[in-house]
Every structure is written in structure tokens, then in C-alpha cells.
Design a protein around this motif. Structure first.
Motif, PDB file in Angstrom:
ATOM      1  N   GLY A  87     -24.091  -0.389   5.955  1.00 56.31           N
ATOM      2  CA  GLY A  87     -24.285   0.626   6.992  1.00 56.31           C
ATOM      3  C   GLY A  87     -25.707   1.156   7.004  1.00 56.31           C
ATOM      4  O   GLY A  87     -26.645   0.510   6.526  1.00 56.31           O
ATOM      5  N   LYS A  88     -25.851   2.356   7.536  1.00 58.25           N
ATOM      6  CA  LYS A  88     -27.160   3.010   7.529  1.00 58.25           C
ATOM      7  C   LYS A  88     -27.367   3.635   6.153  1.00 58.25           C
ATOM      8  O   LYS A  88     -26.490   4.326   5.642  1.00 58.25           O
ATOM      9  N   PRO A  89     -28.516   3.405   5.550  1.00 57.93           N
ATOM     10  CA  PRO A  89     -28.731   3.909   4.185  1.00 57.93           C
ATOM     11  C   PRO A  89     -28.953   5.419   4.169  1.00 57.93           C
ATOM     12  O   PRO A  89     -29.441   6.004   5.134  1.00 57.93           O
ATOM     13  N   SER A  90     -28.623   6.021   3.038  1.00 63.74           N
ATOM     14  CA  SER A  90     -28.821   7.468   2.890  1.00 63.74           C
ATOM     15  C   SER A  90     -30.267   7.806   2.540  1.00 63.74           C
ATOM     16  O   SER A  90     -30.692   8.945   2.675  1.00 63.74           O
ATOM     17  N   GLY A  91     -31.015   6.818   2.086  1.00 62.67           N
ATOM     18  CA  GLY A  91     -32.405   7.058   1.712  1.00 62.67           C
ATOM     19  C   GLY A  91     -33.010   5.813   1.093  1.00 62.67           C
ATOM     20  O   GLY A  91     -32.445   4.716   1.178  1.00 62.67           O
ATOM     21  N   PHE A  92     -34.149   5.993   0.442  1.00 64.69           N
ATOM     22  CA  PHE A  92     -34.909   4.862  -0.089  1.00 64.69           C
ATOM     23  C   PHE A  92     -34.099   4.021  -1.064  1.00 64.69           C
ATOM     24  O   PHE A  92     -34.073   2.791  -0.964  1.00 64.69           O
ATOM     25  N   ASP A  93     -33.455   4.661  -2.023  1.00 64.42           N
ATOM     26  CA  ASP A  93     -32.767   3.904  -3.075  1.00 64.42           C
ATOM     27  C   ASP A  93     -31.671   3.005  -2.513  1.00 64.42           C
ATOM     28  O   ASP A  93     -31.559   1.834  -2.894  1.00 64.42           O
ATOM     29  N   SER A  97     -31.638  -1.135  -2.361  1.00 69.32           N
ATOM     30  CA  SER A  97     -30.520  -1.914  -2.899  1.00 69.32           C
ATOM     31  C   SER A  97     -29.956  -2.874  -1.852  1.00 69.32           C
ATOM     32  O   SER A  97     -29.654  -4.036  -2.151  1.00 69.32           O
ATOM     33  N   MET A  98     -29.826  -2.393  -0.615  1.00 70.25           N
ATOM     34  CA  MET A  98     -29.312  -3.254   0.457  1.00 70.25           C
ATOM     35  C   MET A  98     -30.221  -4.452   0.684  1.00 70.25           C
ATOM     36  O   MET A  98     -29.758  -5.594   0.765  1.00 70.25           O
ATOM     37  N   GLN A 146     -43.400   1.807   4.753  1.00 70.34           N
ATOM     38  CA  GLN A 146     -44.111   1.710   6.025  1.00 70.34           C
ATOM     39  C   GLN A 146     -43.217   2.048   7.218  1.00 70.34           C
ATOM     40  O   GLN A 146     -43.627   2.749   8.136  1.00 70.34           O
ATOM     41  N   GLN A 147     -41.985   1.537   7.224  1.00 67.29           N
ATOM     42  CA  GLN A 147     -41.134   1.634   8.415  1.00 67.29           C
ATOM     43  C   GLN A 147     -40.023   2.680   8.319  1.00 67.29           C
ATOM     44  O   GLN A 147     -39.508   3.116   9.338  1.00 67.29           O
ATOM     45  N   GLN A 148     -39.631   3.034   7.103  1.00 68.49           N
ATOM     46  CA  GLN A 148     -38.561   4.013   6.885  1.00 68.49           C
ATOM     47  C   GLN A 148     -37.359   3.750   7.810  1.00 68.49           C
ATOM     48  O   GLN A 148     -36.997   4.596   8.638  1.00 68.49           O
ATOM     49  N   PRO A 149     -36.712   2.604   7.659  1.00 69.25           N
ATOM     50  CA  PRO A 149     -35.638   2.194   8.576  1.00 69.25           C
ATOM     51  C   PRO A 149     -34.278   2.790   8.212  1.00 69.25           C
ATOM     52  O   PRO A 149     -33.263   2.095   8.188  1.00 69.25           O
ATOM     53  N   TYR A 150     -34.269   4.075   7.937  1.00 66.13           N
ATOM     54  CA  TYR A 150     -33.053   4.690   7.407  1.00 66.13           C
ATOM     55  C   TYR A 150     -32.022   5.003   8.490  1.00 66.13           C
ATOM     56  O   TYR A 150     -30.916   5.429   8.176  1.00 66.13           O
ATOM     57  N   ASP A 151     -32.391   4.768   9.742  1.00 63.98           N
ATOM     58  CA  ASP A 151     -31.430   4.951  10.838  1.00 63.98           C
ATOM     59  C   ASP A 151     -30.875   3.610  11.314  1.00 63.98           C
ATOM     60  O   ASP A 151     -30.235   3.536  12.359  1.00 63.98           O
ATOM     61  N   LYS A 152     -31.111   2.562  10.532  1.00 65.70           N
ATOM     62  CA  LYS A 152     -30.717   1.218  10.958  1.00 65.70           C
ATOM     63  C   LYS A 152     -29.701   0.613   9.997  1.00 65.70           C
ATOM     64  O   LYS A 152     -29.860   0.686   8.778  1.00 65.70           O
TER      65      LYS A 152
END
Length: 196
Positions: A87-93, A97-98, A146-152
Motif C-alpha cells: 500500500g501507501k507507506p507510512s514514511g521512509f522506513d 522496505s517495500m 529526492q521524490q518522497q513518494p509516500y502517497d503512492k
């Protein structure tokens, strides 16, 4: 294309708005808040359809109160490997992992969409297979910073700078991976018009 009703895209995704705009059809957007809860007893394909239906139901309720008629388009996209959903990740960690799990392998991107009019309810899903090159921990971290794709879903956007360098192959619809399988939506819209 002569539409019997205006199109309402029920999505908060800027990517879906950009994709639907490629059809050159007029549309408006509406935000609906639905839980988008995954059902662990369903496959990823069934889950994206269920969530798209849930969004369409929410819009139908709003339209019923205002007595508006429209072609409502809803969609949901998931990244999966088999039955395992990313799913969408909760943050960097979690994102790290994904991507560590996805790198060097093939995964599936499923998008379910619903087109609903006052008399027609059309739903389907589209699957695209995406293979990522092997990525070092440094490459993953650099992309995330760079992209912070945490909404993807799956922690990446195929259209993002840097990620494009790590896509080995795509089998299926590219636009599906971005968030909306345009060719299937277009065909479904044509079928709806033919039935009016």
C-alpha cells in the motif's frame, strides 16, 4: 464523443486528473472520503474493485441529495506480488522496505475502476506487470529522499525522475501503473454512450 451526462472524477489524485485530461473530455472532480480498507479475504484485484465501488457509492449518495446526474468515474490502484499488497507507506522506513522487496523482481499493478450513470454500473480491473532492476540501498534511499513518494502505492511512481532509471520492463498498460488505464476507460465510456 457526445456524453449523455457530465463526467465527475471522484479522486484526489493529481495523476488521475492529468491522465483523464489526456482524453480532452470535459470533467469535474469531487473528493470523497472513504475508508479504503483492505479485505484480507479478497485478492488484490477484488480489493481494487471493492474500493472503486465504495467510492462510487459515496458519490452516488451525494448526487442523490442534489438530484444531479453524471457519469461518475472512480478508481483504486494497488501494487502487489501475488496476494501480498504493497500500500501507501507510512514514511521512509516502510517505503525503503517495500522497494527493497520489489527491486530486482516483477510485481503487478492493479487498477480497478467504476463508471456509473443513473442506469449503468460498469466495473473492471486492469493489471500491468512491472519489473524493477536491482537497486542498491543507496539508490533506494536517494530516490526516496529526492521524490518522497509516500502517497503512492508500492512507494514509487513510475513517472518519477530517478525511478524511470530503474524500470526494466512493463508488460501491459503504462497509464494503468500511473493510476488510470485510459484505453479501457475510453472503451467503457464508448460502450456507455452506445447504451444511452
Amino acid at each position: 464523443m457526445n456524453l449523455p451526462y457530465p463526467i465527475i472524477l471522484a479522486s484526489q489524485s493529481p495523476r488521475r486528473r492529468e491522465l483523464l485530461a489526456l482524453t480532452l473530455l470535459p470533467f469535474e472532480t469531487m473528493s470523497v472520503n472513504t475508508p479504503e480498507t483492505l479485505n484480507p479475504t479478497l485478492s488484490p484485484e477484488e480489493n481494487v474493485l471493492a474500493i472503486a465501488h465504495e467510492k462510487a457509492d459515496a458519490v452516488a449518495t451525494i448526487l442523490a441529495h442534489t438530484k444531479r446526474q453524471a457519469i461518475v468515474l472512480t478508481a483504486d490502484t494497488m501494487v502487489a506480488q501475488g496476494r501480498h499488497i504493497f500500500g501507501k507507506p507510512s514514511g521512509f522506513d516502510e517505503a525503503f522496505s517495500m522497494l527493497q522487496h520489489l527491486q530486482g523482481k516483477t510485481h503487478q499493478v492493479h487498477t480497478g475502476f467504476t463508471l456509473r450513470t443513473p442506469t449503468i454500473n460498469h466495473s473492471e480491473y486492469v493489471t500491468t506487470h512491472v519489473t524493477l532492476n536491482a537497486m542498491s540501498s543507496e539508490a533506494i534511499a536517494h530516490y526516496l529522499h529526492q521524490q518522497q513518494p509516500y502517497d503512492k502505492a508500492g512507494s514509487y511512481g513510475i513517472q518519477d525522475p530517478l525511478m524511470a532509471c530503474h524500470i526494466s520492463s512493463i508488460n501491459g498498460c503504462y497509464y494503468n501503473v500511473v493510476g488510470l488505464p485510459l484505453s479501457r476507460v475510453w472503451l467503457a465510456l464508448q460502450a456507455i454512450i452506445a447504451q444511452q
